[in-house]
Scaffold this motif. Structure first.
Motif, short mmCIF file in Angstrom:
data_model
loop_
_atom_site.label_atom_id
_atom_site.label_comp_id
_atom_site.label_asym_id
_atom_site.label_seq_id
_atom_site.Cartn_x
_atom_site.Cartn_y
_atom_site.Cartn_z
N THR A 80 -51.83 10.95 34.71
CA THR A 80 -52.18 11.02 33.29
C THR A 80 -51.28 10.12 32.44
O THR A 80 -51.58 9.88 31.27
CB THR A 80 -52.09 12.46 32.74
OG1 THR A 80 -50.72 12.92 32.81
CG2 THR A 80 -52.98 13.40 33.52
N MET A 81 -50.19 9.63 33.02
CA MET A 81 -49.25 8.78 32.30
C MET A 81 -49.55 7.29 32.46
O MET A 81 -48.90 6.45 31.85
CB MET A 81 -47.82 9.06 32.76
CG MET A 81 -47.38 10.50 32.63
SD MET A 81 -47.35 11.06 30.92
CE MET A 81 -45.86 10.25 30.35
N LEU A 82 -50.51 6.94 33.31
CA LEU A 82 -50.86 5.54 33.49
C LEU A 82 -51.67 5.03 32.30
O LEU A 82 -52.16 5.82 31.49
CB LEU A 82 -51.64 5.37 34.80
CG LEU A 82 -50.88 5.78 36.07
CD1 LEU A 82 -51.76 5.61 37.31
CD2 LEU A 82 -49.58 4.99 36.23
N ASP A 83 -51.81 3.72 32.18
CA ASP A 83 -52.44 3.13 30.99
C ASP A 83 -53.84 3.66 30.73
O ASP A 83 -54.21 3.96 29.59
CB ASP A 83 -52.50 1.60 31.13
CG ASP A 83 -51.14 0.95 30.99
OD1 ASP A 83 -50.19 1.66 30.57
OD2 ASP A 83 -51.02 -0.24 31.30
N LEU A 84 -54.63 3.75 31.79
CA LEU A 84 -56.01 4.25 31.67
C LEU A 84 -56.18 5.48 32.55
O LEU A 84 -55.92 5.42 33.75
CB LEU A 84 -57.00 3.16 32.10
CG LEU A 84 -58.48 3.57 32.24
CD1 LEU A 84 -59.02 4.11 30.93
CD2 LEU A 84 -59.32 2.40 32.75
N SER B 176 -56.14 16.45 25.83
CA SER B 176 -57.08 16.54 24.71
C SER B 176 -57.22 15.22 23.97
O SER B 176 -58.04 15.12 23.04
CB SER B 176 -56.63 17.63 23.72
OG SER B 176 -56.53 18.88 24.36
N SER B 177 -56.44 14.22 24.36
CA SER B 177 -56.52 12.91 23.71
C SER B 177 -55.62 11.93 24.45
O SER B 177 -54.83 12.34 25.30
CB SER B 177 -56.08 13.00 22.25
OG SER B 177 -54.66 13.08 22.16
N PRO B 178 -55.70 10.65 24.11
CA PRO B 178 -54.71 9.71 24.63
C PRO B 178 -53.33 10.04 24.04
O PRO B 178 -53.21 10.84 23.10
CB PRO B 178 -55.22 8.34 24.13
CG PRO B 178 -56.67 8.56 23.82
CD PRO B 178 -56.76 9.98 23.36
N SER B 179 -52.30 9.40 24.57
CA SER B 179 -50.93 9.61 24.09
C SER B 179 -50.80 9.20 22.63
O SER B 179 -51.34 8.18 22.20
CB SER B 179 -49.97 8.79 24.96
OG SER B 179 -48.67 8.82 24.42
N LYS B 180 -50.07 10.01 21.84
CA LYS B 180 -49.91 9.69 20.41
C LYS B 180 -48.69 10.41 19.85
O LYS B 180 -48.15 11.33 20.45
CB LYS B 180 -51.17 10.11 19.65
CG LYS B 180 -51.48 11.61 19.72
CD LYS B 180 -52.82 11.92 19.10
CE LYS B 180 -53.15 13.42 19.22
NZ LYS B 180 -54.49 13.73 18.69
N TYR C 209 -45.97 7.60 25.44
CA TYR C 209 -45.59 7.56 26.85
C TYR C 209 -46.78 7.61 27.80
O TYR C 209 -46.74 7.07 28.89
CB TYR C 209 -44.65 8.73 27.19
CG TYR C 209 -43.35 8.70 26.44
CD1 TYR C 209 -42.43 7.68 26.63
CD2 TYR C 209 -43.05 9.70 25.52
CE1 TYR C 209 -41.23 7.66 25.94
CE2 TYR C 209 -41.85 9.70 24.83
CZ TYR C 209 -40.95 8.68 25.03
OH TYR C 209 -39.76 8.66 24.34
N GLY C 210 -47.83 8.32 27.40
CA GLY C 210 -48.95 8.57 28.31
C GLY C 210 -50.05 7.53 28.22
O GLY C 210 -49.83 6.37 27.85
N ALA C 211 -51.25 7.95 28.57
CA ALA C 211 -52.39 7.03 28.66
C ALA C 211 -52.74 6.41 27.31
O ALA C 211 -52.77 7.09 26.29
CB ALA C 211 -53.61 7.77 29.22
N LYS C 212 -53.04 5.11 27.35
CA LYS C 212 -53.53 4.43 26.16
C LYS C 212 -55.00 4.79 25.92
O LYS C 212 -55.45 4.85 24.78
CB LYS C 212 -53.40 2.91 26.32
CG LYS C 212 -51.97 2.42 26.44
CD LYS C 212 -51.93 0.92 26.69
CE LYS C 212 -50.52 0.43 26.87
NZ LYS C 212 -50.45 -1.04 27.15
N ARG C 213 -55.72 4.97 27.04
CA ARG C 213 -57.13 5.34 26.96
C ARG C 213 -57.41 6.50 27.91
O ARG C 213 -56.88 6.52 29.03
CB ARG C 213 -58.05 4.18 27.36
CG ARG C 213 -58.08 3.00 26.45
CD ARG C 213 -58.93 1.90 27.06
NE ARG C 213 -60.36 2.24 27.12
CZ ARG C 213 -61.26 1.55 27.81
NH1 ARG C 213 -60.89 0.50 28.54
NH2 ARG C 213 -62.53 1.91 27.80
N VAL C 214 -58.22 7.43 27.46
CA VAL C 214 -58.74 8.48 28.33
C VAL C 214 -60.26 8.37 28.30
O VAL C 214 -60.87 8.43 27.22
CB VAL C 214 -58.30 9.89 27.89
CG1 VAL C 214 -58.90 10.94 28.83
CG2 VAL C 214 -56.79 10.01 27.85
#
Length: 403
Positions: free
Chosen positions: A208-212, A253-257, A270-275
């Motif tokens: 879940t921490m990868l870019d996508l 519940s969402s991308p990282s923010k 830190y986490g995904a840019k896109r989910v």
């Protein structure tokens, strides 16, 4: 599947049975089972509005949603997201197994790094998973050590820690090359727009921490609220592993923010840019119309642990990652009549043990009996049955005359 593998699998099943025996009789588990049964019945009967609500709330939360009507659409959607990658990381997902995602991506020269220990072993062995939670339970320690030794061309001791360390080093060494993580979800909360994933190894947390972050999930996993989702996965854990709770429950519940600077919302901390969530139909809406109860399943695998057919022949009784009698029912809706026949439609004894063991009490044997009736009307049944029918007509006996 050979006789030795069957014995090892059944030994694993016996250990699981003993581990969960007292838990299943516990008053709290009995109440949880009653609650989850109501949740699943209600969710499946309201699948259409739940799907519409989920799409709305997930997109409001910043999660991209793709609806895939079948396996081909799901595979193509994922390929379009990852086609520039040389390697992607993946967690255990029976839905991904249903659409044969790993095999498909490999035909596109994309390496799939299975991060679940059991799935990685099965991937090395090129064998079929034998339990939805424990895919490698048909392999003993000596066999696993041989598999790993062959894979890495060096001797690995037949000792749990030695095997784990070698595979863990391989996976963690390759993870930095991955920008994409592919997971399933155990349950989806429509009203909250949240995805719930359970695991014990910690690998999903890493993905879940990868870019996508790509999440593939069947539409039947929808429930109304996050509280409902937690109840479902807790019961699944008890029946699947004999433990009260898993090591990890990831809620996405969402991308990282973050909004820590003057409450200004910034994405990509830190986490995904896109989910990206891919909702898979693949026959489930058809099943909803004809055999609604088969969608109550929570994926615990309890139905196969004491199934007399499955414990004799293994995953040849089932369809892809849908194992046992319920898998055969699903094959009819996912694929066609022939696939249902080939998956073992006439191998079932109709004993009903699967229903007794199932926390949702899904009447699989009744469904299989209905499907047999339909298959006979279409002329799809074992050749031996023709001879038996003829014997009954001519001699009032199913047996051949002595020669």
């Amino acid at each position: 599947m050979n006789e030795s593998s069957i014995k090892i699998m059944n030994r694993s099943f016996n250990i699981l049975d003993k581990r969960r025996a007292s838990l299943l009789q516990d008053e709290a588990t009995v109440k949880l089972k009653e609650r989850v049964k109501k949740i699943r019945e209600n969710s499946v009967s309201h699948l259409h509005p739940l799907l519409e609500k989920a799409q709305e709330t997930l997109e409001d939360n910043g999660i991209e949603v793709i609806l895939a009507k079948d396996a081909e659409e799901a595979r193509e959607a994922i390929y379009q997201l990852v086609k520039k990658e040389k390697i992607v990381a993946k967690s255990k997902s029976n839905t991904a197994g249903e659409i044969q995602l790993t095999e498909y991506l490999e035909t596109k020269d994309i390496e799939v790094l299975e991060t679940d220990l059991g799935d990685r072993i099965v991937q090395f062995d090129n064998s079929q998973p034998t339990h939805p939670i424990g895919p490698a339970c048909h392999l003993d320690m000596i066999k696993i050590a041989d598999i790993v030794s062959d894979e890495f061309q060096r001797e690995v001791k037949a000792e749990p820690r030695a095997i784990l360390d070698v595979i863990k080093k391989d996976i963690t060494g390759k993870l930095p090359q991955c920008k994409v993580g592919i997971t399933g979800a155990n349950s989806v909360a429509a009203e909250d727009g949240s995805l719930l994933m359970v695991h014990n190894e910690g690998n999903i947390s890493l993905l879940t921490m990868l870019d996508l972050h790509i999440v593939l999930v069947g539409i039947d996993k929808l429930v109304p609220t996050l509280e409902d989702a937690v109840s479902v996965v807790k019961l699944e854990t008890i029946y699947a592993t004999g433990k009260n709770v898993p090591a990890y429950m990831n809620v996405v519940s969402s991308p990282s923010k973050t909004a820590d600077i003057e409450q200004i919302l910034l994405k990509d901390m830190y986490g995904a840019k896109r989910v990206v969530l891919i909702f898979l139909d693949n026959g489930r809406m058809k099943a909803l119309q004809e055999k609604e109860k088969c969608l109550w399943c929570i994926g615990c695998g309890a139905c196969i642990v004491n199934c007399p057919v499955y414990t004799t022949i293994g995953p040849d009784f089932g369809y892809l990652r849908h194992l046992g009698g319920r898998g055969i029912v699903m094959s009819y809706f996912i694929d066609n009549d022939e696939a249902c026949f080939d998956s073992g439609l006439y191998k079932c004894t109709l004993c009903g043990l699967c229903t007794i063991e199932c926390p949702m009490e899904i009447p699989v044997n009744d469904m299989l009996e209905d499907l047999r009736r339909e298959s006979v009307k279409k002329g799809i049944y074992p050749e031996e049955h023709v001879q038996i029918k003829n014997n009954l007509k001519k001699r009032k006996s199913p047996f051949k005359p002595e020669t």
